[in-house]
Design an enzyme around this catalytic site. Structure first.
Site, PDB file in Angstrom:
ATOM      1  N   TYR A   1       0.835  -1.200   0.000  1.00  0.00           N
ATOM      2  CA  TYR A   1       0.000   0.000   0.000  1.00  0.00           C
ATOM      3  C   TYR A   1       0.865   1.244   0.000  1.00  0.00           C
ATOM      4  O   TYR A   1       2.080   1.190   0.201  1.00  0.00           O
ATOM      5  CB  TYR A   1      -0.974  -0.006   1.183  1.00  0.00           C
TER       6      TYR A   1
ATOM      7  N   ARG B   1       8.283   4.488  -4.426  1.00  0.00           N
ATOM      8  CA  ARG B   1       8.324   3.425  -3.408  1.00  0.00           C
ATOM      9  C   ARG B   1       7.299   2.331  -3.724  1.00  0.00           C
ATOM     10  O   ARG B   1       7.540   1.143  -3.477  1.00  0.00           O
ATOM     11  CB  ARG B   1       8.077   3.996  -2.007  1.00  0.00           C
TER      12      ARG B   1
ATOM     13  N   LYS C   1       6.427  -2.015   1.889  1.00  0.00           N
ATOM     14  CA  LYS C   1       5.255  -1.437   2.577  1.00  0.00           C
ATOM     15  C   LYS C   1       4.057  -2.372   2.405  1.00  0.00           C
ATOM     16  O   LYS C   1       3.161  -2.120   1.599  1.00  0.00           O
ATOM     17  CB  LYS C   1       4.979  -0.025   2.037  1.00  0.00           C
TER      18      LYS C   1
HETATM   19  N1  PLP Z   1       7.480   3.781   9.019  1.00  0.00           N
HETATM   20  C1  PLP Z   1       6.332   3.078   9.001  1.00  0.00           C
HETATM   21  C2  PLP Z   1       6.294   1.734   9.651  1.00  0.00           C
HETATM   22  C3  PLP Z   1       5.187   3.609   8.370  1.00  0.00           C
HETATM   23  O1  PLP Z   1       4.051   2.890   8.356  1.00  0.00           O
HETATM   24  C4  PLP Z   1       5.255   4.887   7.785  1.00  0.00           C
HETATM   25  C5  PLP Z   1       4.089   5.476   7.117  1.00  0.00           C
HETATM   26  O2  PLP Z   1       3.057   4.881   7.001  1.00  0.00           O
HETATM   27  C6  PLP Z   1       6.471   5.594   7.852  1.00  0.00           C
HETATM   28  C7  PLP Z   1       7.557   5.009   8.466  1.00  0.00           C
HETATM   29  C8  PLP Z   1       6.594   6.967   7.253  1.00  0.00           C
HETATM   30  O3  PLP Z   1       6.687   6.871   5.857  1.00  0.00           O
HETATM   31  P1  PLP Z   1       6.217   8.089   4.923  1.00  0.00           P
HETATM   32  O4  PLP Z   1       7.002   9.282   5.359  1.00  0.00           O
HETATM   33  O5  PLP Z   1       6.600   7.619   3.564  1.00  0.00           O
HETATM   34  O6  PLP Z   1       4.752   8.248   5.128  1.00  0.00           O
END
Ligand code: PLP
Length: 284
Positions: free
Chosen positions: A33, A52, A147
């Site tokens: 996601y 990503r 992710k």
């Molecule tokens: N780390 C985790 C485990 C996350 O779930 C998220 C965002 O959902 C992030 C870091 C931060 O990522 P981003 O800055 O791309 O939203």
């Protein structure tokens, strides 16, 4: 208002979109996601999230059902159809529908879903007060750089943090902070150095993290990309999290330790301002 959601090339009222019980996202969490913030009807840091997304898909060998251009069109279309001014777009791609089997199906068509959530991003009340954090063991799998929708442990950790009276959890492995339950963890040393864990399979490669590091370096700050312990974080001058929907939000308490003077710190505050300015200027 009933939202309009996107499912596999068509638009549906949210109450009418249906995914099969045989979808591998449902049965195996075989899905990835992305979450992209929307402000003033525009997409924030979109290209980072799109890159990503492709990386997560390629790590799992799932084909992207749409071209990069069509994916951007769908993002723009869902904002328009839902008259979304501020909030987020959630996108999920699963490997698709197949009879239950651990082996990947040969010919499944990926399931692509997008929906919106309207919520304040810029004026999130937490940015004024800061967050309290409980530290918990990181019991997730070892490919946190992908992710995936395997979010049960982060969800359990958040519930446990809330049970302890905190807002959220930071996850810890071998005494070192990996990241937050759904955000990147950062600290600021007394000399103003920003410390944030280096990229590896241990944590998600945050898109907001990358932007914040660039902005900090361009502003002349020293940035150390290395792991830090819970004790170092508890003694830090400042602590904060970054994510697509939190931007940069201060942490004012970690377990029983008050960070700094217990108020959102000035460096996290100025990085939040810088990030907000930059991402609004580059929103598409
Ligand atoms: N780390 C985790 C485990 C996350 O779930 C998220 C965002 O959902 C992030 C870091 C931060 O990522 P981003 O800055 O791309 O939203």
């Amino acid at each position: 208002m009933t939202r309009t959601v996107y499912l596999n090339g068509a638009w549906f009222p949210e109450t009418e979109a249906r995914v099969s019980v045989f979808d591998r996202g449902f049965l195996f969490a075989d899905a990835i996601y992305e979450v992209t913030a929307v402000i003033g009807g525009k997409l924030i840091d979109y290209y980072g999230h799109a890159a990503r997304l492709q990386r997560s898909l390629s790590e799992l060998g799932i084909d992207c059902p749409l071209s990069e251009a069509s994916l951007l069109d769908v993002h723009r279309d869902i904002v328009r159809r839902n008259q979304l001014d501020e909030g987020l777009i959630y996108l999920q791609i699963s490997r698709g529908v197949a009879d239950r089997d651990f082996a990947y199906p040969a010919n499944a068509l990926p399931t692509l879903v997008l929906f919106t959530q309207a919520k304040p991003v810029l004026n999130n009340p937490r940015s004024e007060t800061g967050l309290s954090i409980a530290t918990l063991p990181d019991w997730r799998w070892e490919r946190r750089d992908i992710k995936t929708v395997q979010l049960l442990y982060p969800s359990m950790a958040k519930m446990e943090a809330m049970r302890r009276g905190a807002d959220d959890a930071w996850l810890v492995q071998d005494g070192l902070v990996t990241e937050g339950s759904a955000a990147t963890a950062h600290i600021v040393k007394a000399d103003g150095t920003l410390v944030t864990r280096g990229l590896s399979n241990a944590l998600l490669h945050g898109i907001t993290r990358a932007s914040i590091i660039d902005l900090a370096r361009n502003a002349g700050m020293v940035v150390e990309e290395r792991a830090f312990s819970v004790a170092e974080a508890q003694q830090a001058a400042e602590a904060f999290i970054t994510s697509a929907t939190n931007f940069a939000t201060s942490v004012v308490q970690i377990d029983d330790f008050i960070i700094g003077d217990g108020k959102p710190g000035p460096i996290a505050g100025s990085l939040r301002e810088l990030y907000t300015e930059t991402c609004l200027a580059t929103a598409i």
